[in-house]
Design an enzyme around this catalytic site. Structure first.
Site, PDB file in Angstrom:
ATOM      1  N   ASP A   1       0.812  -1.221   0.000  1.00 11.11           N
ATOM      2  CA  ASP A   1       0.000   0.000   0.000  1.00 11.11           C
ATOM      3  C   ASP A   1       0.848   1.275   0.000  1.00 11.11           C
ATOM      4  OD1 ASP A   1       0.987  -0.384   2.556  1.00 11.11           O
ATOM      5  OD2 ASP A   1      -0.957  -0.763   3.464  1.00 11.11           O
TER       6      ASP A   1
ATOM      7  N   ASP B   1      -7.264  -2.520  14.312  1.00 17.94           N
ATOM      8  CA  ASP B   1      -8.642  -2.884  13.957  1.00 17.94           C
ATOM      9  C   ASP B   1      -8.677  -4.149  13.094  1.00 17.94           C
ATOM     10  OD1 ASP B   1      -7.697  -1.967  11.537  1.00 17.94           O
ATOM     11  OD2 ASP B   1      -9.096  -0.289  11.355  1.00 17.94           O
TER      12      ASP B   1
ATOM     13  N   HIS C   1      -6.882  -4.840  10.384  1.00 13.89           N
ATOM     14  CA  HIS C   1      -6.690  -4.718   8.924  1.00 13.89           C
ATOM     15  C   HIS C   1      -5.340  -5.264   8.463  1.00 13.89           C
ATOM     16  CE1 HIS C   1      -4.883  -0.487   9.635  1.00 13.89           C
ATOM     17  NE2 HIS C   1      -3.912  -1.187   9.092  1.00 13.89           N
TER      18      HIS C   1
ATOM     19  N   GLU D   1      -9.429  -1.872   5.509  1.00 13.15           N
ATOM     20  CA  GLU D   1     -10.116  -1.531   6.752  1.00 13.15           C
ATOM     21  C   GLU D   1     -11.367  -2.396   6.930  1.00 13.15           C
ATOM     22  OE1 GLU D   1      -8.467   0.066   8.711  1.00 13.15           O
ATOM     23  OE2 GLU D   1      -8.077   2.155   8.225  1.00 13.15           O
TER      24      GLU D   1
HETATM   25  C1  GLP Z   1      -0.506   0.446   8.488  1.00 14.49           C
HETATM   26  C2  GLP Z   1      -0.085  -0.395   7.287  1.00 14.49           C
HETATM   27  C3  GLP Z   1      -0.195  -1.873   7.580  1.00 14.49           C
HETATM   28  C4  GLP Z   1       0.495  -2.172   8.898  1.00 14.49           C
HETATM   29  C5  GLP Z   1      -0.159  -1.404  10.022  1.00 14.49           C
HETATM   30  C6  GLP Z   1       0.435  -1.676  11.370  1.00 14.49           C
HETATM   31  O1  GLP Z   1      -1.864   0.557   8.587  1.00 14.49           O
HETATM   32  N1  GLP Z   1      -0.860  -0.105   6.125  1.00 14.49           N
HETATM   33  O2  GLP Z   1       0.374  -2.612   6.522  1.00 14.49           O
HETATM   34  O3  GLP Z   1       0.441  -3.548   9.157  1.00 14.49           O
HETATM   35  O4  GLP Z   1      -0.015  -0.019   9.724  1.00 14.49           O
HETATM   36  O5  GLP Z   1       1.557  -0.877  11.604  1.00 14.49           O
HETATM   37  P1  GLP Z   1       2.611  -1.115  12.749  1.00 14.49           P
HETATM   38  O6  GLP Z   1       3.454  -2.262  12.299  1.00 14.49           O
HETATM   39  O7  GLP Z   1       3.400   0.156  12.803  1.00 14.49           O
HETATM   40  O8  GLP Z   1       1.860  -1.413  13.980  1.00 14.49           O
END
Ligand code: GLP
Length: 260
Positions: A67, A136, A138, A143
């Protein structure tokens, strides 16, 4: 579904890197799906270390990122383009022409998303998709409420995700409200999925993803339908799992089988 519980973040990162390295040694032209966020940083460090020690060659690898935020140019320090070059690509021998990251700052997003899907197909599909998980539930930026068969497209971020990601920006208002993300259908077509999660703030999402019903409300739960999904967790992220001891037992038994 394999659930591997590690002692801490460091061990989780090492185990994840070992899996990636093993797949790469078997298939030098591996097609790797990659994730951003703080979770995979330790795994990337480990892969860089292996590469620098001469044990890992990325010259034939193709990568596709999950993404990117809309409205950020690739050189914006909070963009996922910037993140990937800083945390991985600048330190390994990847061919820049083999790096694919969704663009968040182009006009015709729809045409771009189609092109991105085609590029994945042309590459022969993703062999191993690395994933993190949002609070959440995702994966990517899929989402709650995302179609379970969705393809790469633009998504509106939830307030919770905007708040979680605000720590990377100067202020919350700077966090983009939209992102381009591979869809759940895209992710499910990867031949193997490797989801990493650490920390107590992921424990609830992890429990629902692994042991709850499959639902668009926790998009990571769709991995229950995946024939080859591996979850690598630290102690804290695993703490709400009802079958935690069973997953540990399964891993011990699998090890015993290997040693026979
Ligand atoms: C963002 C990214 C996800 C990632 C998530 C969690 O939303 N799009 O791919 O898994 O953050 O991030 P973190 O690893 O910093 O908790």
């Amino acid at each position: 579904m394999r659930v591997i519980i590690s002692k801490n973040y460091e061990e989780m990162s090492k185990k994840a890197a070992e899996i990636v390295a093993e797949r790469l040694r078997k298939k030098p032209d591996l097609v790797l799906g990659l994730a951003t966020g703080s979770t995979p940083v330790g795994m990337y460090k480990e892969l860089i270390r292996m590469h620098k020690e001469g044990n890992l060659d990325f010259s034939k690898v193709k990568t596709f990122n999950l993404d990117e935020y809309c409205g950020l140019s690739p050189d914006h320090p909070q963009s996922y383009h910037y993140f990937m070059w800083e945390n991985l690509f600048n330190h390994i021998n990847i061919n820049p022409a083999n790096v694919y990251i969704p663009s968040g700052d182009i006009e015709n997003v729809e045409a771009f998303c189609k092109w991105y899907e085609e590029k994945i197909k042309e590459a022969g599909g993703i062999d191993l998709q690395v994933l993190g998980i949002g609070r959440d539930g995702h994966i990517g930026f899929n989402e709650p409420g995302s179609s379970l068969t969705s393809r790469t497209r633009i998504k509106t971020l939830t307030e919770e995700t905007v708040e979680d990601n605000a720590r990377f920006f100067e202020k919350k208002e700077d966090v983009p409200r939209y992102a381009v993300s591979m869809g759940l259908g895209t992710i499910m077509e990867a031949k193997e999925c490797l989801l990493l999660a650490n920390g107590a703030n992921k424990a609830e999402a992890i429990q629902k993803a692994i042991e709850g019903p499959v639902s668009a409300s926790i998009t990571a739960s769709l991995l229950q339908f995946h024939p080859r999904a591996i979850f690598i967790l630290d102690e804290e992220a695993s703490k709400n799992l009802k079958r935690r001891e069973y997953y540990r037992y399964v891993e011990r038994m699998a090890q015993k089988l290997k040693e026979r």
